[in-house]
Design a protein around this motif. Structure first.
Motif, PDB file in Angstrom:
ATOM      1  N   ALA A  23       0.894  -1.230   0.193  1.00  0.00           N
ATOM      2  CA  ALA A  23       0.066   0.072  -0.174  1.00  0.00           C
ATOM      3  C   ALA A  23       0.809   1.203  -0.165  1.00  0.00           C
ATOM      4  CB  ALA A  23      -1.020   0.097   1.233  1.00  0.00           C
ATOM      5  N   VAL A  27       1.082   4.334  -3.146  1.00  0.00           N
ATOM      6  CA  VAL A  27       0.995   5.636  -3.063  1.00  0.00           C
ATOM      7  C   VAL A  27       2.376   6.398  -3.633  1.00  0.00           C
ATOM      8  CG1 VAL A  27       0.986   7.620  -1.204  1.00  0.00           C
ATOM      9  CG2 VAL A  27      -0.445   5.768  -0.867  1.00  0.00           C
ATOM     10  N   VAL A  66      -7.306   7.295  -1.206  1.00  0.00           N
ATOM     11  CA  VAL A  66      -6.699   6.324  -0.033  1.00  0.00           C
ATOM     12  C   VAL A  66      -7.661   5.793   0.813  1.00  0.00           C
ATOM     13  CG1 VAL A  66      -4.540   6.030   1.020  1.00  0.00           C
ATOM     14  CG2 VAL A  66      -4.596   7.498  -0.731  1.00  0.00           C
ATOM     15  N   ALA A  71      -1.797   3.353   4.296  1.00  0.00           N
ATOM     16  CA  ALA A  71      -1.255   4.298   3.315  1.00  0.00           C
ATOM     17  C   ALA A  71      -1.766   5.786   3.399  1.00  0.00           C
ATOM     18  CB  ALA A  71      -2.121   3.819   2.041  1.00  0.00           C
ATOM     19  N   ARG A  72      -2.936   5.706   4.305  1.00  0.00           N
ATOM     20  CA  ARG A  72      -3.526   7.088   4.712  1.00  0.00           C
ATOM     21  C   ARG A  72      -2.695   7.895   5.739  1.00  0.00           C
ATOM     22  NH1 ARG A  72      -8.616   4.626   5.204  1.00  0.00           N
ATOM     23  NH2 ARG A  72      -8.401   4.889   7.689  1.00  0.00           N
TER      24      ARG A  72
END
Length: 354
Positions: A23, A27, A66, A71-72
């Motif tokens: 993940a 990004v 996202v 990833a956030r």
């Protein structure tokens, strides 16, 4: 006796870690092509079909959807970098991705996670120490290194480099070094606009109506951090005789205040809230430009640039001498209907001009 996990057990144990790393890499892949002065543009298309073309990593991260929690977290790190520094979001994203990728690789080889974390911290400390040793203090705005920094940040475009340097000289070293100052906050991107440094303040507003003048030279101005309207009555008060008399008194006081401002030679009035019909009509007839619903930030910038003092509507009833002391001055106020902007400024420097 120690039991050595087989390959299947090890894969099951590492699968969440691998998923998080994947993940993070996804990004990073969205912004890695934009890195550097020769970075490529990315085209973003949302669910409604709107298209955004940019090579700014911060803009890309703002637009991508996202959902993965890790990833956030990376996106939040990049946003914190942008808020604190104003640049380096792509670099922060790619560094984090590289650290995570290598860390997962080491864990898969059997290195304990705690040792990997210790190694990452040691590497960061060494990198920071190395950068501090090689860092050079720029104490003069004419330092050639400052031009190199602007050249790289401006994607190797000479005109943007010159504009950045011109803006830096305009603000001065003291303001540039202030903790709460970011040059990016003073940049306005507008489709169809020319690249230029405006020596003043630009607001994304135009006068209340088209009958008002679109330009004022050597203009005296007023900043009202309130609504430009008479004092309000409480609900239901207008239905009483006393309330109606109070209403008429408020209306007359407001009319007299507007007449005083016009007599003082006020050419432009900037307002943070709404404008009463009476004020609009009187200003239109007198050739006074009125711009309403300005943000607090824009209003404070105008006041700081012009020397005006922010007033509340109750202060408009003060004597003419006290009102005159609160007025500001601008060499030129110009409305650009095409760009829906108003400029409060002196001279301007266009891209490519000395």
């Amino acid at each position: 006796m120690t039991t050595v996990p087989n390959a299947a057990e090890r894969d099951d144990r590492l699968s969440p870690l691998a998923g998080n790393a994947q993940a993070i890499r996804a990004v990073a892949a969205a912004v890695e092509g934009t890195l550097g002065p020769k970075g490529l543009n990315s085209m973003l298309v949302d669910r409604q079909g709107a298209v955004v073309i940019t090579n700014d990593g911060s803009t890309i991260l703002e637009h991508i959807d996202v959902t993965h929690p890790v990833a956030r977290l990376l996106v939040n790190v990049a946003r914190a970098q942008d808020q604190e520094i104003g640049d380096g979001t792509t670099t922060a994203t790619l560094l984090a991705s590289a650290l995570i990728t290598e860390g997962v690789h080491q864990v898969e080889r059997g290195v304990p996670v705690t040792r990997v974390l210790q190694g990452i911290r040691a590497g960061i400390d060494a990198a920071v120490a190395g950068m501090r040793r090689r860092s050079v203090l720029i104490s003069d705005l004419h330092d050639p290194l400052l031009r190199r920094v602007a050249y790289i940040a401006g994607r190797a475009q000479d005109d943007l480099t010159e504009l950045c340097l011109t803006a830096a000289h305009y603000f001065g070293r003291e303001q540039l070094e202030a903790d709460d100052f970011r040059l990016a906050d003073w940049i306005i991107a507008k489709e169809g606009a020319q690249n230029e440094v405006v020596r003043g303040v630009v607001v994304e507003k135009t006068p209340v109506n088209r009958q008002m003048p679109g330009e004022a030279l050597s203009a005296t101005l007023l900043c009202v951090d309130d609504a430009l309207e008479p004092d309000a009555l409480e609900d239901g008060a207008l239905g009483t005789e006393t309330g109606f008399a109070t209403f008429m008194r408020y209306q007359e006081e407001f009319r007299e205040a507007m007449q005083t401002l016009i007599a003082l030679g006020v050419r432009t009035i900037f307002v943070s809230r709404g404008v009463h019909d009476m004020a609009e009509a009187m200003c239109t007839e007198a050739g006074v430009m009125v711009i309403r619903r300005l943000s607090s930030r824009d209003l404070h910038r105008i006041a700081r640039h012009t020397g005006a003092r922010l007033l509340k509507r109750a202060s408009l009833r003060k004597p003419a001498q006290e009102l005159a002391a609160a007025l500001g001055y601008a060499e030129r106020i110009l409305v650009d209907e095409r760009l829906s902007q108003t400029r409060i400024c002196g001279d301007q420097v266009r891209a490519g001009e000395p």
